[in-house]
Design an enzyme around this catalytic site. Sequence first.
Site, PDB file in Angstrom:
ATOM      1  N   TYR A 248      11.591 -34.305 -17.767  1.00 56.02           N
ATOM      2  CA  TYR A 248      10.432 -34.087 -18.015  1.00 56.02           C
ATOM      3  C   TYR A 248       9.657 -34.535 -16.519  1.00 56.02           C
ATOM      4  O   TYR A 248      10.256 -34.977 -15.648  1.00 56.02           O
ATOM      5  CB  TYR A 248       9.197 -35.113 -18.743  1.00 56.02           C
ATOM      6  CG  TYR A 248       9.469 -36.604 -18.275  1.00 56.02           C
ATOM      7  CD1 TYR A 248       8.667 -37.160 -17.456  1.00 56.02           C
ATOM      8  CD2 TYR A 248      10.656 -37.468 -18.801  1.00 56.02           C
ATOM      9  CE1 TYR A 248       8.857 -38.542 -17.149  1.00 56.02           C
ATOM     10  CE2 TYR A 248      10.703 -38.952 -18.648  1.00 56.02           C
ATOM     11  CZ  TYR A 248       9.716 -39.401 -17.645  1.00 56.02           C
ATOM     12  OH  TYR A 248      10.045 -40.514 -17.449  1.00 56.02           O
TER      13      TYR A 248
ATOM     14  N   ARG B 271       5.080 -49.048 -15.794  1.00 58.36           N
ATOM     15  CA  ARG B 271       5.871 -49.523 -14.767  1.00 58.36           C
ATOM     16  C   ARG B 271       5.360 -51.147 -14.360  1.00 58.36           C
ATOM     17  O   ARG B 271       4.106 -51.268 -14.197  1.00 58.36           O
ATOM     18  CB  ARG B 271       5.713 -48.902 -13.435  1.00 58.36           C
ATOM     19  CG  ARG B 271       6.233 -49.321 -12.147  1.00 58.36           C
ATOM     20  CD  ARG B 271       6.067 -48.507 -10.941  1.00 58.36           C
ATOM     21  NE  ARG B 271       4.779 -48.570 -10.420  1.00 58.36           N
ATOM     22  CZ  ARG B 271       4.332 -47.924  -9.547  1.00 58.36           C
ATOM     23  NH1 ARG B 271       5.165 -46.896  -8.800  1.00 58.36           N
ATOM     24  NH2 ARG B 271       3.281 -48.027  -9.061  1.00 58.36           N
TER      25      ARG B 271
ATOM     26  N   GLU C  98      13.609 -44.341  -6.327  1.00 59.80           N
ATOM     27  CA  GLU C  98      12.804 -44.160  -5.174  1.00 59.80           C
ATOM     28  C   GLU C  98      13.534 -44.492  -4.171  1.00 59.80           C
ATOM     29  O   GLU C  98      12.696 -44.741  -2.730  1.00 59.80           O
ATOM     30  CB  GLU C  98      11.472 -44.573  -5.570  1.00 59.80           C
ATOM     31  CG  GLU C  98      11.332 -46.073  -5.844  1.00 59.80           C
ATOM     32  CD  GLU C  98       9.822 -46.399  -6.380  1.00 59.80           C
ATOM     33  OE1 GLU C  98       8.972 -45.701  -5.934  1.00 59.80           O
ATOM     34  OE2 GLU C  98       9.670 -47.293  -7.069  1.00 59.80           O
TER      35      GLU C  98
ATOM     36  N   ARG D 178      -3.255   3.046   8.399  1.00 60.35           N
ATOM     37  CA  ARG D 178      -3.985   1.577   7.843  1.00 60.35           C
ATOM     38  C   ARG D 178      -2.348   1.002   7.702  1.00 60.35           C
ATOM     39  O   ARG D 178      -1.418   1.511   7.391  1.00 60.35           O
ATOM     40  CB  ARG D 178      -4.334   2.086   6.363  1.00 60.35           C
ATOM     41  CG  ARG D 178      -5.834   2.712   6.648  1.00 60.35           C
ATOM     42  CD  ARG D 178      -5.951   3.439   5.043  1.00 60.35           C
ATOM     43  NE  ARG D 178      -6.718   2.675   4.416  1.00 60.35           N
ATOM     44  CZ  ARG D 178      -6.890   2.617   3.345  1.00 60.35           C
ATOM     45  NH1 ARG D 178      -5.942   3.672   2.377  1.00 60.35           N
ATOM     46  NH2 ARG D 178      -7.517   1.918   2.321  1.00 60.35           N
TER      47      ARG D 178
ATOM     48  N   SER E 230      13.165 -42.641 -13.751  1.00 55.20           N
ATOM     49  CA  SER E 230      12.137 -41.914 -13.393  1.00 55.20           C
ATOM     50  C   SER E 230      12.228 -41.679 -11.995  1.00 55.20           C
ATOM     51  O   SER E 230      12.047 -42.618 -11.172  1.00 55.20           O
ATOM     52  CB  SER E 230      10.809 -42.360 -13.799  1.00 55.20           C
ATOM     53  OG  SER E 230       9.866 -41.519 -13.158  1.00 55.20           O
TER      54      SER E 230
ATOM     55  N   CYS F  94       7.817 -38.990 -11.342  1.00 63.25           N
ATOM     56  CA  CYS F  94       6.616 -39.274 -11.615  1.00 63.25           C
ATOM     57  C   CYS F  94       5.836 -39.594 -10.181  1.00 63.25           C
ATOM     58  O   CYS F  94       4.908 -40.041 -10.106  1.00 63.25           O
ATOM     59  CB  CYS F  94       6.365 -40.816 -12.301  1.00 63.25           C
ATOM     60  SG  CYS F  94       7.249 -42.155 -11.389  1.00 63.25           S
TER      61      CYS F  94
ATOM     62  N   ARG G  87       0.582 -47.328 -13.637  1.00 62.86           N
ATOM     63  CA  ARG G  87       0.786 -48.158 -12.572  1.00 62.86           C
ATOM     64  C   ARG G  87      -0.064 -49.363 -12.894  1.00 62.86           C
ATOM     65  O   ARG G  87      -1.350 -49.585 -12.634  1.00 62.86           O
ATOM     66  CB  ARG G  87       0.320 -47.643 -11.224  1.00 62.86           C
ATOM     67  CG  ARG G  87       1.006 -46.270 -10.705  1.00 62.86           C
ATOM     68  CD  ARG G  87       0.338 -45.765  -9.456  1.00 62.86           C
ATOM     69  NE  ARG G  87       1.057 -44.890  -8.630  1.00 62.86           N
ATOM     70  CZ  ARG G  87       0.848 -43.784  -8.691  1.00 62.86           C
ATOM     71  NH1 ARG G  87       0.128 -42.941  -9.491  1.00 62.86           N
ATOM     72  NH2 ARG G  87       1.761 -42.930  -7.911  1.00 62.86           N
TER      73      ARG G  87
ATOM     74  N   GLY H 134      -8.230  -7.776   4.346  1.00 62.45           N
ATOM     75  CA  GLY H 134      -9.031  -7.893   5.404  1.00 62.45           C
ATOM     76  C   GLY H 134      -8.238  -8.481   6.608  1.00 62.45           C
ATOM     77  O   GLY H 134      -9.004  -8.473   7.790  1.00 62.45           O
TER      78      GLY H 134
ATOM     79  N   ARG I 210      -3.529  -1.450  -6.437  1.00 60.44           N
ATOM     80  CA  ARG I 210      -2.795  -2.738  -6.312  1.00 60.44           C
ATOM     81  C   ARG I 210      -3.166  -3.472  -7.386  1.00 60.44           C
ATOM     82  O   ARG I 210      -4.265  -3.435  -7.921  1.00 60.44           O
ATOM     83  CB  ARG I 210      -2.889  -3.293  -4.957  1.00 60.44           C
ATOM     84  CG  ARG I 210      -4.398  -3.762  -4.727  1.00 60.44           C
ATOM     85  CD  ARG I 210      -4.615  -4.436  -3.297  1.00 60.44           C
ATOM     86  NE  ARG I 210      -5.927  -4.534  -2.954  1.00 60.44           N
ATOM     87  CZ  ARG I 210      -6.287  -4.866  -1.852  1.00 60.44           C
ATOM     88  NH1 ARG I 210      -5.778  -5.179  -1.059  1.00 60.44           N
ATOM     89  NH2 ARG I 210      -7.749  -5.000  -1.593  1.00 60.44           N
TER      90      ARG I 210
ATOM     91  N   LYS J 134       0.747  -1.228   0.030  1.00 60.52           N
ATOM     92  CA  LYS J 134      -0.017  -0.008   0.053  1.00 60.52           C
ATOM     93  C   LYS J 134       0.986   1.257  -0.007  1.00 60.52           C
ATOM     94  O   LYS J 134       0.635   2.199  -0.837  1.00 60.52           O
ATOM     95  CB  LYS J 134      -0.815  -0.011   1.103  1.00 60.52           C
ATOM     96  CG  LYS J 134      -2.075   0.958   1.057  1.00 60.52           C
ATOM     97  CD  LYS J 134      -3.018   0.542   2.324  1.00 60.52           C
ATOM     98  CE  LYS J 134      -3.696  -0.490   2.416  1.00 60.52           C
ATOM     99  NZ  LYS J 134      -4.404  -0.886   3.690  1.00 60.52           N
TER     100      LYS J 134
ATOM    101  N   HIS K 255     -15.655  -8.781   2.098  1.00 64.28           N
ATOM    102  CA  HIS K 255     -14.777  -9.581   2.737  1.00 64.28           C
ATOM    103  C   HIS K 255     -14.775 -10.938   2.207  1.00 64.28           C
ATOM    104  O   HIS K 255     -13.723 -11.511   1.461  1.00 64.28           O
ATOM    105  CB  HIS K 255     -14.654  -9.520   4.265  1.00 64.28           C
ATOM    106  CG  HIS K 255     -13.912 -10.571   4.868  1.00 64.28           C
ATOM    107  ND1 HIS K 255     -14.039 -11.829   5.347  1.00 64.28           N
ATOM    108  CD2 HIS K 255     -12.436 -10.305   5.127  1.00 64.28           C
ATOM    109  CE1 HIS K 255     -13.120 -12.358   5.665  1.00 64.28           C
ATOM    110  NE2 HIS K 255     -11.892 -11.451   5.729  1.00 64.28           N
TER     111      HIS K 255
ATOM    112  N   MET L  54      -5.292  -7.113   8.054  1.00 63.71           N
ATOM    113  CA  MET L  54      -4.864  -6.229   9.205  1.00 63.71           C
ATOM    114  C   MET L  54      -5.829  -5.077   9.274  1.00 63.71           C
ATOM    115  O   MET L  54      -6.797  -5.402   8.914  1.00 63.71           O
ATOM    116  CB  MET L  54      -3.539  -5.549   8.704  1.00 63.71           C
ATOM    117  CG  MET L  54      -2.527  -6.841   7.929  1.00 63.71           C
ATOM    118  SD  MET L  54      -1.971  -7.884   9.480  1.00 63.71           S
ATOM    119  CE  MET L  54      -0.644  -6.774   9.962  1.00 63.71           C
TER     120      MET L  54
HETATM  121  C1  PEP Z   1       6.410 -42.950  -6.004  1.00 64.16           C
HETATM  122  O1  PEP Z   1       6.608 -43.610  -5.255  1.00 64.16           O
HETATM  123  O2  PEP Z   1       6.689 -41.693  -6.201  1.00 64.16           O
HETATM  124  C2  PEP Z   1       5.672 -43.496  -7.332  1.00 64.16           C
HETATM  125  C3  PEP Z   1       5.470 -42.620  -8.236  1.00 64.16           C
HETATM  126  O3  PEP Z   1       5.305 -44.652  -7.311  1.00 64.16           O
HETATM  127  P1  PEP Z   1       3.974 -44.985  -6.168  1.00 64.16           P
HETATM  128  O4  PEP Z   1       3.191 -43.898  -5.724  1.00 64.16           O
HETATM  129  O5  PEP Z   1       3.027 -45.838  -7.119  1.00 64.16           O
HETATM  130  O6  PEP Z   1       4.602 -45.873  -4.989  1.00 64.16           O
HETATM  131 MG    MG Z   2       6.767 -45.832  -5.453  1.00 65.05          MG
END
Ligand code: PEP
Ligand code: MG
Length: 881
Positions: A850, A617, A744, A92, A763, A830, A561, A101, A336, A22, A455, A103
Site C-alpha cells: 500500500y 506511529r 526512514e 507550422r 512503512s 507513508c 502522527r 500556443g 488531436r 500535428k 490562449h 511554438m
Molecule cells: C517520513 O519521514 O516520510 C514520514 C512519513 O514521517 P514524518 O514526515 O512525520 O517525519
Molecule cells: Mg519521518
Amino acid sequence: MTQYVYAFEEGQATMRALLGGKGANLAEMTRLGLPVPSGFTITTDACMEYLAANNTLTQDMLSQIETYLEDLQLRTGKSFSTGDELLLVSVRSGAAQSMPGMMDTILNLGLNDVNVERFKQMTGDGRFAYDCYRRLLQMFGNVVYDISGSYFERHLTTYKAALKVTNDQELTEADLKKIISTYKEIYQKVAKKEFPQDPQQQLLEAIEAVFSSWNNERAFVYRNLNDMSHEGGTAVNVQEMVFGNRGDTSGTGVAFTRNPATGENKLFGEYLLNAQGEDVVAGIRTPLPIATLEEAMPTVYDEFVRVADLLEDHYQDMQDIEFTIENSKLYLLQTRNGKRTAKAAFQIAVDLVNEGKLSKAEALMQIDPKSIDQLLHPSFASAALAYAELVTDVGLPASPGAATGQVYFDAAAAQEAVQRGEEVILLRQETSPEDITGMSISEAIVTSRGGMTSHAAVVARGMGVCCVVGCEQLSIDEANKCASYPNGQLKEGDLISVDGTNGAIYRGDIDKVPTEAEETFQTMMAWARELSDLKIRMNAETVNDIKTGLAFDAAGIGLVRTEHMFFKEERLREMRRFIISNRQTEQDRALGEILGYQIEDFVNIFSLTKDKPVVIRLLDPPLHEFLPHTEQDVATLALQLDVAQESLARRVSELTEVNPMLGHRGVRLAVSYPNLYLMQAEAIIRAAATVNETGVNVQPEIMIPLVGMKKELSLLREAITQHIDDLLDELNVQVDYTIGTMIELPRACLIADELVDDADFFSFGTNDLTQMTFGFSRDDAAKYINQYISDEILPLDPFQTLDVEGVGSLVKTATELARAKQPDFKLGVCGELGGDPQSIEFFHQIGLDYVSCSPYRIPIAQIAAAQSAIKYATMKEKLEV
Ligand code: PEP
Ligand code: MG
C-alpha cells in the site's frame, strides 16, 4: 540516407515521435480520405540535428525539402514561381506532445510584392490578396525576425482609429497597401532587415525559425511546467494554404467533439467567418458558437458533424479539431486528443465505456492523475455568495475552480507579488505565450477578450488554473493598471474572487466549500480500485481528515502522527511536565493524564475507521519541540508547573539540539523514556478494546519511528508486547494488534533482513529517507533545489517525486531483503511520495502492499495505482472488462 521529410501520404498516427502530433495526425487524416490540404512534414530528428549543428540545415535536409516542395507543386498544380496558380503555404510547428500556443505558425507564405498582384487577379479580390500579404508580413516578422507583434498591432490599431473603423474587414485594398509599406519600415527599424521576396528563401527561413523556437524561453518554461523532456524537438508542417478569409462563405474555427469543460456529449466550438486561423486562437475577435454554423452553412455543418464523429471513433477519444471553410468547402487542418478539465475527463471516459467504445482499463488510462486536483477544487459557499458584490457575470467559464487573490495586470508584476507572499489573479485583455510563468503562479486568470479556445483558456485548463475569459464588461487598461466595469473600478492590488465554473467575478474574499464528488468520479474510482493491486491509505489523525479519506474509500490509515495530538494546551502542559520533571511520581502523573487524552483520541479514530487497519506511529519529534522557546514562555511554564524559572531554563537548554532532525527523536526517545511508548501502546489497546465492544474488530498497527539498529527495535518491541499482553490479560479481551517499524534511515534499508525478525510490517518514511539519503534538510532544501533542477543537476525535486536511482534503490533493497526472508511481509509507504503518481508506479512495480497519502491525494494515488496495474498488466484477468 535518413529520411527527413515525409509527405502526408507517407505518414500515420503512430509516427508521432518523428512527425510530431500535428504531422502524424495530418497524415492519418489523409489516409482516412478526409479533406486535408496537401503537404509534407519535416521531422523532429531534423530539428534536433539542425540544433546540434549550430542551427544549420544540412545538405541532405535541403535537397529533401526541395524534392518534396517540387512534388507538392506538381500535386497541387500550383507553383511558387511560375504558372497560373500561385502556391501559398502555411508553416507550422508540431512537437510529439502538444504544446498549445508555444511554438509558431506562419500563414500565406510565398507572397511577395510582385505575385500579390497575381494573387489579386486569380482571386478577383484585391482586398483579400493584400490582407493575406499584410498577415504574412506580420507573422513572418514576429516568428522569423523576432519583431514583437505589438509593433504591428499598434500600427494597425492606430491606423484603424484614425479611420474610425473597428473591424479589419473595413480596411480597403488601398489601406492595406499603406499598412504593408509601414510594416516594411518596421522590419527596417526594428530588425534592420528586409522582408525576403523570394518564396523559397521565405520557406527556408521559416523552417529554421520554427526549429529554433524549440529552444525559446516560453517553450522551455512550458516543458518544465509540464515535466516534458527538452530532447524531442519539433517537426515542421508545410501545407498548401486554404483561406478562411475569402469572404462570408469562408471561415475558420476550432471545435471539440465533446464539451472540454463539462464533458457533455455535444459538439462544442467556435468559428469566425471571413477570418484566418490565428484570429480565433488569439482571441482578438469574439467567435460564434459552432451550433450557429448549422444555420449559416447547413451542408458544411453536416459534413463537419460527420467528420467529427468519424475522427472520435477512429481515435477513441474526444478530438480537438481545427478547420477552415474556403468558399463553402470544409478542410481539416488538425485533429488531436482534446485537452479537458478533470471533470470533463471523468465524464468523457465513463461515457465512452458506457457507449461501448472503451474498456474500463482504457478509460482509466485516459485520466491524468495530476489533473484530479482540479476536480477537488473548492467552490464558493452559496450563503456567502448571497452577500457578495458582483463585478460581472458575463465571462466564459474556461477552467473550473473558485479562487481569491489580488489583481495584477501584467505577468511580471504578478510574479513579484507572489514572491512577496501574495495570492494573485492575473487580469489581462488577452494572454500570450510570454505570460506563461505569470499564469502558472496565479490563483486565477481573467481576460476581457477571447473565447473558450483562446490562449488563456487552453493554457489555464492544461495547468488546472481557474480561468474566466471573454469578460466583455471589463474594460482593462493594462498601461494604467486598472479596469472598469459597469458599476465600478478595479485597480492593482484589489482583492477579487473568481468562479471558473460559471464565469462570475466578485469583489473581495468569499468563503469556499469543498466540492462534492460527482457520480462519474465515483464510478471511475470504483473501477480504479477494482483494477489496482496496490491499496491506498490515508495519512490522517483529525476527525475531519479521516472523514474525507473515508469518503474517498481509503483502505485504512497508513500514518497517524501522534505528536499532532499534543498541541492542545492541557496536553502540551502535561507533556512538558513529563519532560521537565526528574521525579518518577511527577512523570507518572503526567503520563497518566496524557493516557486519558490519548485513549479518547484513539477511540475517536477507531470509531470512524472500524475494521480498517490503522497505523499509529508512536511519538517521533525531538523533545525540545515541546519546550518553551522565549523567556516569557519559560516564565509562564515555570509558574504553571510550579518549578524554579532558572532550573527550567537550564533543562530547556540541556534539551536543545544543534541538529534536531538528526537528534533525540523517534525510537531514540523511547530508549531514554520507554514509559512514553508504553503509555501510547496502552492507550491504543484500551481504545481498541472499547471500540471492539461496538461489534467491530479494530486493527491497530503500532509503528516505531526512526529505527536504524536491530537492537533498538527488538528492545522496544519486547517491552511493548509485554506491556500489551499484561494489559490484555488484565482486561480479559482480545485485540488484533501488530507492531512494525518505519524505514526512514538508509541504515535501516540495508539491514532490513534483520529488522524483519522484530517487525510485523515496514512503512517507508520517504520524507526522512530522502532527507537522510541526500543529506538535504527537508525544511530548508527548497532554497536551492530549484537551482539544482534548472541547472539539470537534479531532474526533479526528490521530496516530490521519488529519486529512483538513490532513494528508490534503497527502498527496493529493503523490500528484497525483507521479502527474501518473509515472502509475504507487509510493506507500505507513508511519506509524501505516497501521493505522487510517478513514485506510485515505482512502489507498485517493486511489489509494495500500500501507499498512504494525505486525504485529498487519495483519488490521485488511486488512479495512479490502477494505471500502473494496467500498464504492467498485474491484474490481467480483470483488464478485459
Ligand atoms: C517520513 O519521514 O516520510 C514520514 C512519513 O514521517 P514524518 O514526515 O512525520 O517525519
Ligand atoms: Mg519521518
